[in-house]
Motif scaffolding. Structure first.
Motif, PDB file in Angstrom:
ATOM      1  N   ILE A   1     -54.555  14.061   8.167  1.00 30.43           N
ATOM      2  CA  ILE A   1     -54.641  12.992   7.178  1.00 30.43           C
ATOM      3  C   ILE A   1     -54.095  13.510   5.840  1.00 30.43           C
ATOM      4  N   VAL A   2     -53.147  12.777   5.281  1.00 26.26           N
ATOM      5  CA  VAL A   2     -52.522  13.188   4.016  1.00 26.26           C
ATOM      6  C   VAL A   2     -52.566  12.005   3.045  1.00 26.26           C
ATOM      7  N   LEU A   3     -52.875  12.302   1.775  1.00 23.14           N
ATOM      8  CA  LEU A   3     -52.900  11.258   0.746  1.00 23.14           C
ATOM      9  C   LEU A   3     -51.471  10.830   0.413  1.00 23.14           C
ATOM     10  N   GLY A   4     -51.197   9.522   0.509  1.00 21.80           N
ATOM     11  CA  GLY A   4     -49.857   9.012   0.227  1.00 21.80           C
ATOM     12  C   GLY A   4     -49.842   8.083  -0.969  1.00 21.80           C
ATOM     13  N   ASP A   5     -48.834   7.197  -0.990  1.00 23.08           N
ATOM     14  CA  ASP A   5     -48.752   6.122  -1.985  1.00 23.08           C
ATOM     15  C   ASP A   5     -48.685   6.671  -3.413  1.00 23.08           C
ATOM     16  N   GLU A   6     -49.571   6.244  -4.284  1.00 22.49           N
ATOM     17  CA  GLU A   6     -49.502   6.611  -5.710  1.00 22.49           C
ATOM     18  C   GLU A   6     -50.902   6.730  -6.284  1.00 22.49           C
ATOM     19  N   VAL A   7     -50.987   7.437  -7.409  1.00 27.14           N
ATOM     20  CA  VAL A   7     -52.234   7.452  -8.190  1.00 27.14           C
ATOM     21  C   VAL A   7     -51.823   7.113  -9.623  1.00 27.14           C
ATOM     22  N   THR A   8     -51.981   5.847  -9.984  1.00 29.86           N
ATOM     23  CA  THR A   8     -51.521   5.363 -11.301  1.00 29.86           C
ATOM     24  C   THR A   8     -52.531   4.359 -11.845  1.00 29.86           C
ATOM     25  N   PRO A   9     -52.396   3.969 -13.109  1.00 28.91           N
ATOM     26  CA  PRO A   9     -53.315   2.956 -13.649  1.00 28.91           C
ATOM     27  C   PRO A   9     -53.122   1.577 -13.001  1.00 28.91           C
ATOM     28  N   ASP A  10     -52.097   1.429 -12.136  1.00 28.93           N
ATOM     29  CA  ASP A  10     -51.964   0.187 -11.358  1.00 28.93           C
ATOM     30  C   ASP A  10     -53.070   0.081 -10.312  1.00 28.93           C
ATOM     31  N   GLY A  11     -53.498   1.221  -9.802  1.00 31.64           N
ATOM     32  CA  GLY A  11     -54.454   1.216  -8.690  1.00 31.64           C
ATOM     33  C   GLY A  11     -55.803   1.781  -9.072  1.00 31.64           C
ATOM     34  N   CYS A  12     -56.071   1.844 -10.380  1.00 30.44           N
ATOM     35  CA  CYS A  12     -57.363   2.370 -10.866  1.00 30.44           C
ATOM     36  C   CYS A  12     -57.921   1.402 -11.910  1.00 30.44           C
ATOM     37  N   ARG A  13     -59.208   1.477 -12.149  1.00 37.02           N
ATOM     38  CA  ARG A  13     -59.759   0.897 -13.383  1.00 37.02           C
ATOM     39  C   ARG A  13     -60.187   2.060 -14.276  1.00 37.02           C
ATOM     40  N   LEU A  14     -59.688   2.037 -15.499  1.00 39.09           N
ATOM     41  CA  LEU A  14     -59.930   3.116 -16.462  1.00 39.09           C
ATOM     42  C   LEU A  14     -60.461   2.491 -17.742  1.00 39.09           C
ATOM     43  N   TRP A  15     -61.645   2.886 -18.161  1.00 39.16           N
ATOM     44  CA  TRP A  15     -62.220   2.339 -19.397  1.00 39.16           C
ATOM     45  C   TRP A  15     -62.423   3.466 -20.400  1.00 39.16           C
ATOM     46  N   ASP A  16     -62.112   3.174 -21.659  1.00 39.26           N
ATOM     47  CA  ASP A  16     -62.393   4.139 -22.716  1.00 39.26           C
ATOM     48  C   ASP A  16     -63.905   4.374 -22.772  1.00 39.26           C
ATOM     49  N   ILE A  17     -64.315   5.634 -22.766  1.00 44.15           N
ATOM     50  CA  ILE A  17     -65.753   5.944 -22.691  1.00 44.15           C
ATOM     51  C   ILE A  17     -66.499   5.436 -23.919  1.00 44.15           C
ATOM     52  N   GLU A  18     -65.855   5.550 -25.090  1.00 38.71           N
ATOM     53  CA  GLU A  18     -66.519   5.151 -26.348  1.00 38.71           C
ATOM     54  C   GLU A  18     -66.639   3.629 -26.480  1.00 38.71           C
ATOM     55  N   THR A  19     -65.522   2.951 -26.241  1.00 42.53           N
ATOM     56  CA  THR A  19     -65.454   1.518 -26.589  1.00 42.53           C
ATOM     57  C   THR A  19     -65.481   0.586 -25.378  1.00 42.53           C
ATOM     58  N   GLY A  20     -65.247   1.117 -24.178  1.00 40.91           N
ATOM     59  CA  GLY A  20     -65.155   0.266 -22.988  1.00 40.91           C
ATOM     60  C   GLY A  20     -63.812  -0.445 -22.853  1.00 40.91           C
ATOM     61  N   ARG A  21     -62.873  -0.159 -23.765  1.00 42.22           N
ATOM     62  CA  ARG A  21     -61.552  -0.805 -23.712  1.00 42.22           C
ATOM     63  C   ARG A  21     -60.849  -0.482 -22.396  1.00 42.22           C
ATOM     64  N   LYS A  22     -60.206  -1.513 -21.811  1.00 46.38           N
ATOM     65  CA  LYS A  22     -59.544  -1.336 -20.518  1.00 46.38           C
ATOM     66  C   LYS A  22     -58.167  -0.706 -20.697  1.00 46.38           C
ATOM     67  N   LEU A  23     -57.888   0.333 -19.892  1.00 47.42           N
ATOM     68  CA  LEU A  23     -56.633   1.094 -20.001  1.00 47.42           C
ATOM     69  C   LEU A  23     -55.923   1.106 -18.647  1.00 47.42           C
ATOM     70  N   ASP A  24     -55.860  -0.043 -17.984  1.00 45.23           N
ATOM     71  CA  ASP A  24     -55.316  -0.112 -16.622  1.00 45.23           C
ATOM     72  C   ASP A  24     -54.710  -1.486 -16.382  1.00 45.23           C
ATOM     73  N   LYS A  25     -54.396  -1.788 -15.111  1.00 44.31           N
ATOM     74  CA  LYS A  25     -53.685  -3.034 -14.794  1.00 44.31           C
ATOM     75  C   LYS A  25     -54.503  -4.289 -15.064  1.00 44.31           C
ATOM     76  N   ASP A  26     -55.804  -4.173 -15.291  1.00 44.33           N
ATOM     77  CA  ASP A  26     -56.587  -5.350 -15.698  1.00 44.33           C
ATOM     78  C   ASP A  26     -56.030  -5.941 -17.001  1.00 44.33           C
ATOM     79  N   VAL A  27     -55.386  -5.117 -17.825  1.00 48.22           N
ATOM     80  CA  VAL A  27     -54.758  -5.602 -19.066  1.00 48.22           C
ATOM     81  C   VAL A  27     -53.707  -6.663 -18.719  1.00 48.22           C
ATOM     82  N   PHE A  28     -52.987  -6.434 -17.618  1.00 44.90           N
ATOM     83  CA  PHE A  28     -51.991  -7.405 -17.134  1.00 44.90           C
ATOM     84  C   PHE A  28     -52.685  -8.558 -16.399  1.00 44.90           C
ATOM     85  N   ARG A  29     -53.611  -8.223 -15.485  1.00 39.04           N
ATOM     86  CA  ARG A  29     -54.287  -9.280 -14.716  1.00 39.04           C
ATOM     87  C   ARG A  29     -54.967 -10.286 -15.639  1.00 39.04           C
TER      88      ARG A  29
END
Ligand code: TMP
Ligand code: ASP
Length: 235
Positions: free
Chosen positions: A186-214
């Protein structure tokens, strides 16, 4: 050297190379959401995702995770090992957001007691339905042992990525991985990017991922630049 187009998806395309068993993965500027129903082209997105994904794959390989990454080959091009991909998406969640909130009536932001893994069948026409190990076995998408290994690897990746991101003030809320087989492993493929993650700023909760587009929250390339800058990734 990039050869013939082998496969084209919404966000990436794969080309053959001069070397058997190696492909070039090209990151496109297209942004899609809701199984392709929302679409836009965002300048620099391909370059940002190629740089961020290469950086994450290098860190994961250093930590002992087997990935398809060989090297970054150009601004939007990554050389990868060809895998026999499984049509299964493995999602890891640390905090409730997105589809789990809709499915289970959870409030966005609820911290989960421990990381949760979920499986989805990769099929846009069906809206990537949630599945379990029995579906994978019955329909021949993946063997039970392979699913077990994928879930374990996904948990390991979660620990590694969470630490890297926490160091720069970002909380890893959830993410999606895709795996394939290479010589039975088993090998990890595809990508690891903010398109496929949810990333929130720890201090403010601001979204830093594709939810900004969605969710139309502002400029996508600005937040991807911010993620790259915080991690010290040169674009
Ligand atoms: P979800 O909340 O929509 O199920 O998504 C969970 C995580 O997986 C989120 O970080 C986005 C990512 N994801 C993809 O990258 N591609 C997909 O097709 C889906 C459904 C989710
Ligand atoms: N990756 C899927 C799509 O592009 C789902 C999403 O990200 O919302 O349609």
């Amino acid at each position: 050297m990039k050869g013939k187009l082998k496969y084209e998806g919404k966000g990436k395309a794969l080309y053959t190379t001069e070397t058997d068993g190696e492909l070039i993965q090209v990151f496109k500027d297209d942004a899609t959401a809701f199984d392709g129903k929302k679409h836009d082209v965002i300048a620099e997105k391909g370059e940002l995702n190629c740089a961020i994904s290469s950086w994450f794959f290098e860190k994961l390989q250093e930590a002992g995770i087997n990935t398809h990454y060989v090297k970054r080959e150009g601004s939007v091009e990554m050389r990868i090992k060809e895998l026999e991909m499984m049509p299964v998406e493995v999602v890891v969640r640390n905090v409730a957001a997105g589809s789990i909130c809709r499915r289970l009536g959870l409030e966005e932001g609820m911290v989960l007691e421990r990381p949760l893994t979920e499986l989805f069948y990769k099929d846009d026409a069906l809206g990537d339905p949630m599945i379990n190990t029995e579906h994978c076995e019955l329909f021949g998408w993946a063997k039970a042992d392979d699913i077990r290994a994928m879930r374990q690897l996904a948990r390991d990746v979660n620990r590694i990525l969470s630490d890297l991101l926490e160091n720069v003030g970002i909380r890893l809320i959830d993410f999606k991985l895709e795996f394939g087989l290479l010589d039975g492993e088993i090998v990890l493929g595809d990508e690891v990017t903010p398109d496929g993650c949810r990333l929130w700023d720890i201090e403010t909760g601001r979204k830093l991922d594709k939810d900004v587009f969605r969710q139309d929250l502002g400029g996508l390339s600005e937040v991807y630049h911010e993620v790259a800058n915080r991690l010290g990734i040169n674009i």
